[in-house]
Write an enzyme that holds these catalytic residues in place. Sequence first.
Site, PDB file in Angstrom:
ATOM      1  N   GLY A   1       0.825  -1.196   0.000  1.00 31.81           N
ATOM      2  CA  GLY A   1       0.000   0.000   0.000  1.00 31.81           C
ATOM      3  C   GLY A   1       0.864   1.252   0.000  1.00 31.81           C
ATOM      4  O   GLY A   1       2.066   1.200   0.271  1.00 31.81           O
ATOM      5  N   CYS A   2       0.234   2.388  -0.283  1.00 31.46           N
ATOM      6  CA  CYS A   2       0.986   3.643  -0.373  1.00 31.46           C
ATOM      7  C   CYS A   2       1.522   4.089   0.984  1.00 31.46           C
ATOM      8  O   CYS A   2       2.715   4.381   1.134  1.00 31.46           O
ATOM      9  CB  CYS A   2       0.125   4.734  -1.014  1.00 31.46           C
ATOM     10  SG  CYS A   2      -1.560   4.839  -0.355  1.00 31.46           S
ATOM     11  N   TYR A   3       0.651   4.142   2.000  1.00 30.79           N
ATOM     12  CA  TYR A   3       1.127   4.522   3.329  1.00 30.79           C
ATOM     13  C   TYR A   3       2.208   3.561   3.830  1.00 30.79           C
ATOM     14  O   TYR A   3       3.265   3.999   4.312  1.00 30.79           O
ATOM     15  CB  TYR A   3      -0.032   4.572   4.327  1.00 30.79           C
ATOM     16  CG  TYR A   3      -0.942   5.772   4.204  1.00 30.79           C
ATOM     17  CD1 TYR A   3      -0.453   7.074   4.338  1.00 30.79           C
ATOM     18  CD2 TYR A   3      -2.305   5.606   3.978  1.00 30.79           C
ATOM     19  CE1 TYR A   3      -1.298   8.173   4.240  1.00 30.79           C
ATOM     20  CE2 TYR A   3      -3.151   6.698   3.882  1.00 30.79           C
ATOM     21  CZ  TYR A   3      -2.653   7.981   4.017  1.00 30.79           C
ATOM     22  OH  TYR A   3      -3.487   9.067   3.922  1.00 30.79           O
TER      23      TYR A   3
ATOM     24  N   SER B   1       5.627   4.390   2.271  1.00 32.71           N
ATOM     25  CA  SER B   1       6.273   5.608   2.766  1.00 32.71           C
ATOM     26  C   SER B   1       6.757   5.456   4.208  1.00 32.71           C
ATOM     27  O   SER B   1       7.676   6.158   4.632  1.00 32.71           O
ATOM     28  CB  SER B   1       5.308   6.792   2.667  1.00 32.71           C
ATOM     29  OG  SER B   1       4.228   6.655   3.586  1.00 32.71           O
TER      30      SER B   1
END
Length: 398
Positions: A201-203, A206
């Site tokens: 996932g994106c979160y 990061s």
Amino acid sequence: MSSASTISSICFEQGCWFKRERMIRVSDKRVKRLASPSSLSFRVSANSSVKSEKDIRIGLLGASGYTGAEIVRLLANHPHFGVTLMTADRKAGQSMESVFPHLRAQKLPRLISVKDADFSTVDAVFCCLPHGTTQEIIKGLPTALKIVDLSADFRLRDISEYEEWYGQPHQAVELQKEVVYGLTELSREDIKKARLVANPGCYPTSIQLPLVPLLKANLIKHENIIIDAKSGVSGAGRGAKEANLYSEIAEGISSYGVTRHRHVPEIEQGLSDVAQSKVTVSFTPHLMPMIRGMQSTIYVEMASGITTKNLYQQLRTSYEDEEFVKVLDEGAVPRTHNVRGSNYCFMNVFPDRIPGRAIIISVIDNLVKGASGQALQNLNIMLGFPETTGLLHQPVFP
């Protein structure tokens, strides 16, 4: 300079690709004939079948969403991957340019329903379907295909945890055993051997990129990790939702998924693996009035005797040979503007005012490194190509 080398240098400066199978003689040397950009795209015959002159035929499931469109955009500059199959059940029968006019310059197959797709005609698949719809489809795909799944359906190893957070039982338990979690920089060797990769996932991307090296080196404590994360509206998808209307989003900021965001177990799974003990985080995401971009501001407690300089040096050492992860110069603050449209993650470490604590800031483009770009990076590795292929777009600024 010979005629052959002159032609080659001109082609390189113009960013052209060479066609390997067609040759001409220049100054008694065999050189590759230049291919125009149009000759490297697709030929559409009278019966609307699409043939790619690129080496690898790509199927794209869920092409009418933002991540699907982003994959198509990135593949336009890939010398080996060409999209020959695209599904979008609600848009079946339409052209891609009618759904995403910015992709008009590419010659692409028409969108079809997934039930009508012939997967024997492709070599690899990107799956961009919503969670809960992916498991049954992937379970039915030919086992010879390489698959990168951008949904959340295969990210969690614990099937009961998946059911708890996503509200439904897992439908492909046997496949879960072979899945590789595709955080590229940290799982490269496993990705090379994988048939099915769960794209992060994106979160979680990061957050894990800065935290994993620090936990692995025992430089930060496992407790009291606080994550304040912010995303552009494209992270919510393309579906029509009242909460995503311009008048609801503009000139404001809103928290969502407070204490129950579905990326929490994925983040904790990755951090716990490297820490070799259970890691629990406080994570709150926020929706920002911007289209693209994601920033995670992470507050950590350092191990005894450790300083922010130690954290900084560990991250610099961990990522010094990585193309897509950049630790900025000391004191430089990462900005989402500076990674927009690219596959890069920029990060840095700062001392907190509270003794013994540090602040880490990490930024990505949620649609590229947070989704489609990392998916392409993973498929490059799975198929033996340099992982940067088709991904060296510089960030778009301003």
